[in-house]
Structures are given as C-alpha cells and as structure tokens.
Design an enzyme around this catalytic site. Structure first.
Site, PDB file in Angstrom:
ATOM      1  N   GLN A  72     -36.652   6.940  88.492  1.00 62.99           N
ATOM      2  CA  GLN A  72     -35.535   7.863  88.620  1.00 62.99           C
ATOM      3  C   GLN A  72     -36.051   9.276  88.846  1.00 62.99           C
ATOM      4  OE1 GLN A  72     -33.136   7.132  85.105  1.00 62.99           O
ATOM      5  NE2 GLN A  72     -32.107   5.400  86.080  1.00 62.99           N
ATOM      6  N   HIS A  73     -35.174  10.152  89.328  1.00 61.35           N
ATOM      7  CA  HIS A  73     -35.620  11.480  89.737  1.00 61.35           C
ATOM      8  C   HIS A  73     -36.178  12.292  88.578  1.00 61.35           C
ATOM      9  CE1 HIS A  73     -32.799  11.265  93.507  1.00 61.35           C
ATOM     10  NE2 HIS A  73     -33.768  10.367  93.511  1.00 61.35           N
ATOM     11  N   GLU A  96     -24.815  -0.128  77.099  1.00 61.82           N
ATOM     12  CA  GLU A  96     -25.026   0.211  78.497  1.00 61.82           C
ATOM     13  C   GLU A  96     -23.893  -0.257  79.403  1.00 61.82           C
ATOM     14  OE1 GLU A  96     -26.720   1.927  80.472  1.00 61.82           O
ATOM     15  OE2 GLU A  96     -28.457   2.626  79.338  1.00 61.82           O
TER      16      GLU A  96
END
Length: 489
Positions: free
Chosen positions: A188-189, A279
């Site tokens: 992820q970024h 989640e």
C-alpha cells in the site's frame, strides 16, 4: 459540481435530505457509538451525529456512517455522490464514469492558505497538551485490540525527496494518549513511503486528518496509482484547488478545513502489536501483527470538533461504498485505456469488495471483429491481472450491458443464469489481497493465489440468444403503456 470545503456544510446537506440524525442523549465512545453506527448501516438509516459524548469536553462530537448508503428515498448513493461533488440522485454508472474520467484530467495542485484562514488552527495543542486522551477515540468492535483512532481519516505522508505526497486511509489503533500504531502494508502507498524513510534511517513525518471536505477521505480510499497526489486529483474532481495549511511541527500541509489534525513521526521499526480489528469482509480477525508506532507531537482542531467513525464490518459500509467504487473506477479507466469496449465496471456492494462486474456494449463484436467471448474475457483478464485494482478482487464477471450491475436483482439473475458452474473461466495466479476472506489461510499469508475471470456473455443475436421474458422486453410498447396507465386501478 458541488464543493463543500468542510464537513459541516456536507452534514447540512444530508440533514436537508433527511439523511442525518442528531443523537443528543449521552452516548459512550466505548462501543456504543460504533454499535449505533453499525446498525444504521445495516438498516440503511440516516447518519448518526453524536452530540453528547460521555467522558469528553462538551462540544466534542462523533459522526457515524459518513459515506454509507443513504436513507434518502430513491437515492441510495447520495452520500457517496455528494462526497465527490455530484448530485444526490447520481447513478452507480455515472459515479464510476466520473471518477474514471477524472484520472485523465490535469491535476489541480492544492493552494496554500495563511494560518489565520485555516479552520483547523482554531485550537493548537503542543507538548504535554497534545494528547488524544481528551478526544472521543472510539472502540469499534468488542474483539478489537483497542480503541481505533483512525477509521475514516487520511494519513498525509511524503517521500524523503518530496516527489510524492500521499493522502490515504489505513486503520490506526490507540496505544495511549501520545502513541498509536496501525497497519503499514508494504504494497500500500503508506507502506511504500514508509520504506523510503526506513532506508535512510529516519522516522517518517505524518499528519492524521479527521474531517474536512468529504471528498478528502473518499479519495483517500480510492486506489489511485503510486506517485499520484490525491490533492491534485481532488482539485481536478472539483475544478479548483484544495486549500491546505502548513503543519505546526512537521514539514507537511493538511486540508485547511479539517476538523482535527494530529502531527508527529512514525517509527522506523515495527515496535508495537496492532489488532485485531473487524474487517470489510464482515468477519472479526483474531490475528495481530507488529507495526510502526505513531508518536503524537501536536494536535490542532476546530471548535466543537467532529471525529468521523466507520464501524467496518458486513456490507454495506464505507469500505464497500468508497474503496469498492474507487476500485471499479480504476478498473474502468484501465480497460478503456487498453482500448477494450466497456460500458461500466462495478464492485457489487453486498459482495464485500470480493467481486467485480464488467459490462460490455451490445455491439462489442462489431468493434472487435473475429473476437469471441472467451477471447474478450481473456483480454480483460490480462489487463486486470497486471493491475493493483484488478488483483484486489477475487472474481470478475464479464456480462452484457442489458443488465445493471448495481441492481442486485438484475445481477443475481444474470450470475445465476449466465455463469457456467465450471467452465468459461480464466484464472490468473499472482498477488492477492491478504484481507480477502475467500482465500485459504496459506494464500492470505503468502499474498498469492488465483483471481478468476468468468465469461458470462450471451451468444450473438441469431446464434442462440434467448429473448428476455420481462415486462420491459416481452410485451409490445402499446401493451406496456396501457398497463402502466391503468396500474393504479
């Protein structure tokens, strides 16, 4: 285009739609506010604004379900559409098309404003005063590892060389008033930028932003390509720059209209245990992991600040309406860029971001001579198997655009009657999202497995295609018109 600039104007619009409920009785940030928010998602009720939170100073508020499905009649995507500047009645296809087209618009860089013009600077807390103990940090699920300081805020981070400033959403758990920890996944970024700071041995400056223009967290949840600044994309979305202001203690800029801004540094090592947390697949995790630690060094906030809360879980909540819609927009943009005839893409909201549907126009055979449905499905699979958004869902269904993939009744009928139980599928092996619940434990741990593309395309007209036996297609227009004219009788 509609641009709010701050959270409160957006809430005023929701209230005018009958899509905001002010909760004035005392409510605890420990599970109760989240439980109300979760039930409001499951019942598709108005967004709850908690105006009397126990244990904090008067005026400190919580907002639940900020971008879930709307209670406004006939406008289920109102919160989502309004968040990106579109009318409340915007359809799923229009929404995805708008986001996909913005990818090709020249970014509009943010505009720096003076400190005195920034609403987020109304209160500045430094040193010992900069503690999260004074805020209503919510505990979301009973089995969570602790209260979660971030479920709907953006993390502002910049590469050491300054080439890329990223605004993204990742969950962050409270340790104590001065420390937090959260998921920093390498793919992820936030993980990519953190790794660059790790390489030079320095903690990463960060700012955690709660509230502000609703487009900010929405775009923070959209999987834009690495290196793309979300601030410029939001500027392109609105056609004007986002106003930002410099932080107090770190070399970053944050949205000037934010409700709360937390500043500090993220540790070089994975020094604290994070999780578990409920989640987006709709299940509570039992797993924890070692993650970096966010140190709190400064906090600024508006008067009577609002802390947004997402009670993530079974669909439909903000993960599905935002990340799912964002992934669909990226899929649509990538397929169009590859020159493939595609009408729309949609991540069915109740499939918990595990499925993607791609529809193609009725004339796709004329556009692609000598290509059959298996080859078209294969070409779609090739493009998406090589993209982050394409690999973020486990199954993609390719269907004709005679059905609306955002209409669950339409979609369920099409999947049941057009998808072969065994054949007409193409599997591509490689990276899979570790939080997709359909994979085995071993596949999730290795982040490797198959994504499958199902060919659900109908035969060509005159080659075995059956007519629809629906009201709209099984009766001539004069009969349909007469039935509708007398329906109330």
């Amino acid at each position: 285009m509609i641009r709010f600039g701050e959270l409160r104007r957006y809430l005023d619009t929701l209230e005018a739609l009958g899509d905001l409920h002010r909760v004035t009785r005392p409510v605890s940030a420990d599970l109760e506010a989240a439980a109300i928010s979760r039930l409001s998602c499951e019942r598709q009720s108005p967004a709850p604004l908690f105006e009397n939170v126990e244990g904090v100073a008067p005026g400190f508020r919580l907002l639940g379900a900020p971008a879930a499905l709307s209670a406004a009649p006939g406008r289920p995507l109102a919160r989502v559409a309004l968040s990106v500047g579109l009318p409340a009645e915007t359809t799923a296809a229009e929404l995805v098309d708008h986001l996909a087209r913005t990818r090709d618009v020249q970014p509009v860089p943010p505009r720096l404003v003076a400190r005195e013009d920034a609403l987020c600077k109304q209160n500045v807390l430094l040193g010992d005063d900069a503690t999260l103990d004074r805020f209503p940090v919510p505990r979301v699920h009973e089995f969570d590892g602790g209260p979660y300081a971030n479920t709907w805020g953006i993390i502002v981070a910049r590469t050491p060389d300054g080439r890329w400033t990223n605004w993204s959403i990742a969950r962050i758990m409270l340790i104590d008033g001065k420390h937090m920890t959260g998921l920093v996944i390498p793919a992820q970024h936030i993980g990519m930028i953190w790794q660059e700071w790790v390489k030079i041995g320095e903690p990463m400056p960060y700012a955690l932003v709660q509230g502000g223009d609703p487009a900010i967290p929405f775009v923070g949840g959209v999987p834009l390509p690495p290196g793309v600044d979300e601030a410029g994309y939001i500027g392109a979305l609105h056609g004007e720059p986002v106003d930002v202001v410099r932080c107090e203690t770190v070399d970053l800029e944050v949205p000037a209209g934010a409700e709360i801004v937390i500043e500090g540094h993220l540790s070089v090592g994975r020094d604290a245990r994070e999780g578990p947390f409920g989640e987006f697949a709709g299940y509570g995790s039992t797993e924890t992991s070692m993650q970096p630690v966010y140190t709190v060094e400064a906090i600024t906030h508006r008067d009577d600040p609002i802390w947004p809360l997402v009670a993530e879980g079974r669909p439909v909540d903000e993960f599905h309406t935002v990340t799912g819609v964002g992934q669909a927009a990226e899929v649509l943009a990538e397929l169009r860029a590859a020159g493939l005839p595609v009408t729309t893409a949609w991540s069915p909201l109740r499939a918990a971001s595990h499925w993607m549907v791609v529809t193609v126009p009725q004339d796709w055979r004329e556009r692609l001579p000598h290509v059959d449905s298996a080859e078209l499905t294969h070409r779609i699979g090739k493009v998406l198997s090589e993209s982050h958004s394409g690999r973020a869902t486990a199954a993609t269904f390719v269907l004709d655009d005679d059905i609306d993939p955002a209409d669950d009744t339409d979609l369920l009928w099409a999947l049941a009657t057009r998808i072969h139980p065994l054949n007409r599928a193409d599997a591509w092996y490689g990276f899979v999202h570790p939080l997709l619940n359909c994979y085995t434990h071993e596949e999730r741990a290795a982040q490797s497995g198959p994504i499958v593309f199902h060919d659900g395309l109908l035969p060509a007209p005159g080659e075995g295609r059956l007519p629809h036996s629906s009201f709209a297609q099984a009766y001539p227009e004069h009969i349909r018109r007469r039935v509708l004219e007398h329906w109330d009788d």
